[in-house]
Design a protein around this motif. Structure first.
Motif, PDB file in Angstrom:
ATOM      1  N   TYR A 234     -14.321  37.165  29.900  1.00 40.30           N
ATOM      2  CA  TYR A 234     -13.554  37.578  28.711  1.00 40.30           C
ATOM      3  C   TYR A 234     -12.518  38.646  29.043  1.00 40.30           C
ATOM      4  N   GLY A 235     -12.844  39.531  30.004  1.00 38.89           N
ATOM      5  CA  GLY A 235     -11.852  40.511  30.461  1.00 38.89           C
ATOM      6  C   GLY A 235     -10.617  39.785  30.977  1.00 38.89           C
ATOM      7  N   ALA A 236     -10.859  38.733  31.766  1.00 39.18           N
ATOM      8  CA  ALA A 236      -9.755  37.942  32.321  1.00 39.18           C
ATOM      9  C   ALA A 236      -8.952  37.270  31.206  1.00 39.18           C
ATOM     10  N   ARG A 237      -9.648  36.755  30.205  1.00 41.52           N
ATOM     11  CA  ARG A 237      -8.962  36.107  29.071  1.00 41.52           C
ATOM     12  C   ARG A 237      -8.007  37.092  28.395  1.00 41.52           C
ATOM     13  N   LEU A 238      -8.519  38.321  28.164  1.00 45.08           N
ATOM     14  CA  LEU A 238      -7.703  39.338  27.487  1.00 45.08           C
ATOM     15  C   LEU A 238      -6.487  39.690  28.337  1.00 45.08           C
ATOM     16  N   LEU A 239      -6.698  39.819  29.667  1.00 43.84           N
ATOM     17  CA  LEU A 239      -5.577  40.141  30.572  1.00 43.84           C
ATOM     18  C   LEU A 239      -4.551  39.015  30.578  1.00 43.84           C
ATOM     19  N   GLN A 240      -5.031  37.787  30.526  1.00 41.32           N
ATOM     20  CA  GLN A 240      -4.116  36.644  30.474  1.00 41.32           C
ATOM     21  C   GLN A 240      -3.250  36.694  29.218  1.00 41.32           C
ATOM     22  N   LEU A 241      -3.909  37.045  28.088  1.00 41.89           N
ATOM     23  CA  LEU A 241      -3.159  37.134  26.829  1.00 41.89           C
ATOM     24  C   LEU A 241      -2.095  38.229  26.891  1.00 41.89           C
ATOM     25  N   CYS A 242      -2.378  39.290  27.675  1.00 39.83           N
ATOM     26  CA  CYS A 242      -1.392  40.367  27.853  1.00 39.83           C
ATOM     27  C   CYS A 242      -0.382  40.007  28.947  1.00 39.83           C
ATOM     28  N   LYS A 243      -0.472  38.780  29.449  1.00 36.74           N
ATOM     29  CA  LYS A 243       0.410  38.271  30.513  1.00 36.74           C
ATOM     30  C   LYS A 243       0.255  39.028  31.833  1.00 36.74           C
ATOM     31  N   LYS A 244      -0.907  39.628  32.038  1.00 39.06           N
ATOM     32  CA  LYS A 244      -1.179  40.299  33.319  1.00 39.06           C
ATOM     33  C   LYS A 244      -1.934  39.305  34.197  1.00 39.06           C
ATOM     34  N   HIS A 245      -1.194  38.343  34.740  1.00 40.76           N
ATOM     35  CA  HIS A 245      -1.829  37.225  35.427  1.00 40.76           C
ATOM     36  C   HIS A 245      -2.518  37.609  36.730  1.00 40.76           C
ATOM     37  N   GLU A 246      -1.925  38.547  37.463  1.00 44.99           N
ATOM     38  CA  GLU A 246      -2.552  38.924  38.740  1.00 44.99           C
ATOM     39  C   GLU A 246      -3.902  39.591  38.522  1.00 44.99           C
ATOM     40  N   GLU A 247      -3.910  40.558  37.577  1.00 48.12           N
ATOM     41  CA  GLU A 247      -5.184  41.226  37.264  1.00 48.12           C
ATOM     42  C   GLU A 247      -6.206  40.215  36.728  1.00 48.12           C
TER      43      GLU A 247
ATOM     44  N   SER B  85      -8.377  30.182  16.665  1.00 47.36           N
ATOM     45  CA  SER B  85      -7.087  29.939  17.282  1.00 47.36           C
ATOM     46  C   SER B  85      -6.664  31.210  18.017  1.00 47.36           C
ATOM     47  N   VAL B  86      -6.800  31.192  19.329  1.00 49.35           N
ATOM     48  CA  VAL B  86      -6.521  32.391  20.117  1.00 49.35           C
ATOM     49  C   VAL B  86      -5.030  32.682  20.133  1.00 49.35           C
ATOM     50  N   SER B  87      -4.235  31.636  20.283  1.00 48.61           N
ATOM     51  CA  SER B  87      -2.799  31.850  20.435  1.00 48.61           C
ATOM     52  C   SER B  87      -2.194  32.509  19.184  1.00 48.61           C
ATOM     53  N   ALA B  88      -2.767  32.201  18.017  1.00 50.42           N
ATOM     54  CA  ALA B  88      -2.228  32.746  16.770  1.00 50.42           C
ATOM     55  C   ALA B  88      -2.311  34.271  16.739  1.00 50.42           C
ATOM     56  N   SER B  89      -3.326  34.824  17.434  1.00 50.09           N
ATOM     57  CA  SER B  89      -3.527  36.269  17.359  1.00 50.09           C
ATOM     58  C   SER B  89      -2.826  36.999  18.512  1.00 50.09           C
ATOM     59  N   ASN B  90      -2.108  36.250  19.342  1.00 49.44           N
ATOM     60  CA  ASN B  90      -1.549  36.863  20.537  1.00 49.44           C
ATOM     61  C   ASN B  90      -0.181  37.492  20.278  1.00 49.44           C
ATOM     62  N   SER B  91      -0.155  38.483  19.416  1.00 47.38           N
ATOM     63  CA  SER B  91       1.109  39.164  19.129  1.00 47.38           C
ATOM     64  C   SER B  91       1.200  40.412  20.004  1.00 47.38           C
ATOM     65  N   GLU B  92       2.408  40.989  20.069  1.00 43.53           N
ATOM     66  CA  GLU B  92       2.615  42.212  20.864  1.00 43.53           C
ATOM     67  C   GLU B  92       1.680  43.326  20.393  1.00 43.53           C
ATOM     68  N   LYS B  93       1.513  43.411  19.066  1.00 46.80           N
ATOM     69  CA  LYS B  93       0.666  44.460  18.483  1.00 46.80           C
ATOM     70  C   LYS B  93      -0.780  44.344  18.984  1.00 46.80           C
ATOM     71  N   SER B  94      -1.210  43.097  19.174  1.00 48.83           N
ATOM     72  CA  SER B  94      -2.592  42.879  19.630  1.00 48.83           C
ATOM     73  C   SER B  94      -2.784  43.339  21.072  1.00 48.83           C
ATOM     74  N   HIS B  95      -1.717  43.299  21.881  1.00 52.92           N
ATOM     75  CA  HIS B  95      -1.871  43.595  23.312  1.00 52.92           C
ATOM     76  C   HIS B  95      -2.494  44.955  23.581  1.00 52.92           C
ATOM     77  N   SER B  96      -2.078  45.974  22.797  1.00 51.75           N
ATOM     78  CA  SER B  96      -2.637  47.313  23.047  1.00 51.75           C
ATOM     79  C   SER B  96      -4.155  47.311  22.787  1.00 51.75           C
ATOM     80  N   PHE B  97      -4.590  46.513  21.798  1.00 48.46           N
ATOM     81  CA  PHE B  97      -6.028  46.418  21.524  1.00 48.46           C
ATOM     82  C   PHE B  97      -6.740  45.669  22.655  1.00 48.46           C
ATOM     83  N   TYR B  98      -6.102  44.635  23.169  1.00 48.61           N
ATOM     84  CA  TYR B  98      -6.710  43.881  24.265  1.00 48.61           C
ATOM     85  C   TYR B  98      -6.862  44.765  25.504  1.00 48.61           C
TER      86      TYR B  98
END
Ligand code: ZN
Length: 379
Positions: free
Chosen positions: A280-293, A248-261
């Protein structure tokens, strides 16, 4: 005398042989069972102790086993094993097949017992050790499984089961023992994806960002290129790495995780990423809400492989937000996008088995580290 006449003859003179406790022949009548047992006994007497005859007899047992008739298969082996003056090699062979019968029937203790007896005669043969390793792994005796694979000199498997021991130790709260086991696993097999994944997951859990960066960089160098995506996929899963629950990807998408992503994206970028790692780089950026990157990384993914369906789907998703769509059109679109997201993303390169969760040994063909990312839909 033909085989058929042997079976026929014993019908009238079958002794009252009771089925042993491991038999499961509820569907068969007692008389029918006794007949077959008698026929097998008779047949075994007729089989001379020559390699050819024994081979045919054991093959008959294997046929029974393949049909799920474990009791008949086991009886064939036993009638050989008790024969006086039987050549030790033949006895070991019959015990080995008996072990496989019990294993197939789910009588695991009996299986181990038979294999151990075969081992007493035959020594550490690869066939026997492999069966014992699989049985130990199946009953979650990971340390034992690792030691069998060590004897077999199979470092991939040995490191895998050491990692599973470490995971158990982490769950018992003994972090230092777990670390020690993981070091051993990486000493035996430096590319052990499972061990790297556990080390990284633990650092992420502990919030050690700098150590995580260092180890992630090292892992990207050590893990075989085609398995690097497993590291990211495993880290995105909050649930147990070896468990059977879907990620479950969404479950791990906390603010704390963003710095690791973010750290992961930086290290992926510096590591000569292939097409899957771009995705996968794009997936991680999406989770950090960096949609353009994320869009840029997805475009790069498609430049490397224009049939990469998931990259196209994510790009499409991102573009959707910028469009003025009627609610009916959006409903239809969401329906298809949802279905597309349910397509299983991983496949076994050996047998084509498909799954939506990472695996280290294929559940269908038992190949090791054969997982691939389904970049194209026809894969
Ligand atoms: Zn497979």
């Amino acid at each position: 005398m033909s085989l058929l006449s042997l079976f026929r003859k014993k019908k009238s003179t079958a002794p009252d042989n009771r089925a042993p406790s491991y038999l499961s022949g509820t569907a068969k009548t007692e008389t029918g069972l006794a007949d077959t047992r008698a026929a097998i006994d008779e047949l075994s007497k007729a089989v001379k102790d020559t390699p050819e005859a024994v081979e045919i007899y054991l093959a008959l047992g294997n046929l029974y086993r393949s049909q799920g008739e474990i009791e008949r298969a086991a009886q064939i082996r036993n009638s050989l094993i008790v024969r006086p003056g039987l050549a030790p090699a033949t006895k070991a062979r019959a015990l080995y097949e008996l072990g496989r019968d019990f294993s197939r029937g789910g009588f695991l203790d009996r299986a181990v017992n038979a294999f151990e007896k075969a081992r007493e005669i035959e020594g550490d043969s690869p066939e026997i050790l492999t069966e014992l390793a699989v049985l130990a792994a199946g009953s979650r005796e990971f340390e034992k499984a690792a030691s069998y694979y060590s004897k077999l000199e199979h470092p991939v498997q040995e490191a895998h089961y050491l990692a599973r021991c470490a995971e158990d130790e982490f769950s018992y709260g003994d972090g230092s023992t777990a670390q020690h086991i993981l070091e051993k696993a990486l000493h035996i097999y430096p590319s052990s994806t499972e061990s790297w994944l556990l080390i990284l997951a633990q650092l992420k859990k502990a919030g050690s960002l700098d150590k995580f960066r260092k180890k992630f960089r090292e892992a990207l160098q050590k893990v075989p290129k085609h398995l690097r995506f497993v590291l990211v996929e495993g880290l995105l899963a909050e649930s147990s790495i070896f468990g059977d629950t879907p990620n479950s990807v969404s479950a791990s998408n906390s603010e704390k995780s963003h710095s690791f992503y973010k750290v992961m994206v930086e290290e992926i970028e510096a590591s000569d990423p292939d097409v899957s790692m771009h995705y996968y780089g794009a997936r991680l950026l999406q989770l950090c809400k960096k949609h353009e990157e994320a869009s840029i990384w997805l475009e790069k993914t498609l430049m490397l492989n224009q049939n990469f369906w998931l990259a196209r789907l994510e790009l499409f998703n991102l573009a959707q937000d910028q469009q003025q769509l009627t609610s009916s059109f959006k409903n239809q679109l969401d329906f298809f996008v949802n279905i597309a997201h349910k397509i299983k993303r991983f496949t076994c390169s050996s047998c084509g088995f498909k799954r939506d969760k990472i695996f280290f040994v294929c559940p269908r063909c038992r190949s090791w580290h054969s997982i691939t990312f389904r970049k194209e839909l026809n894969q």
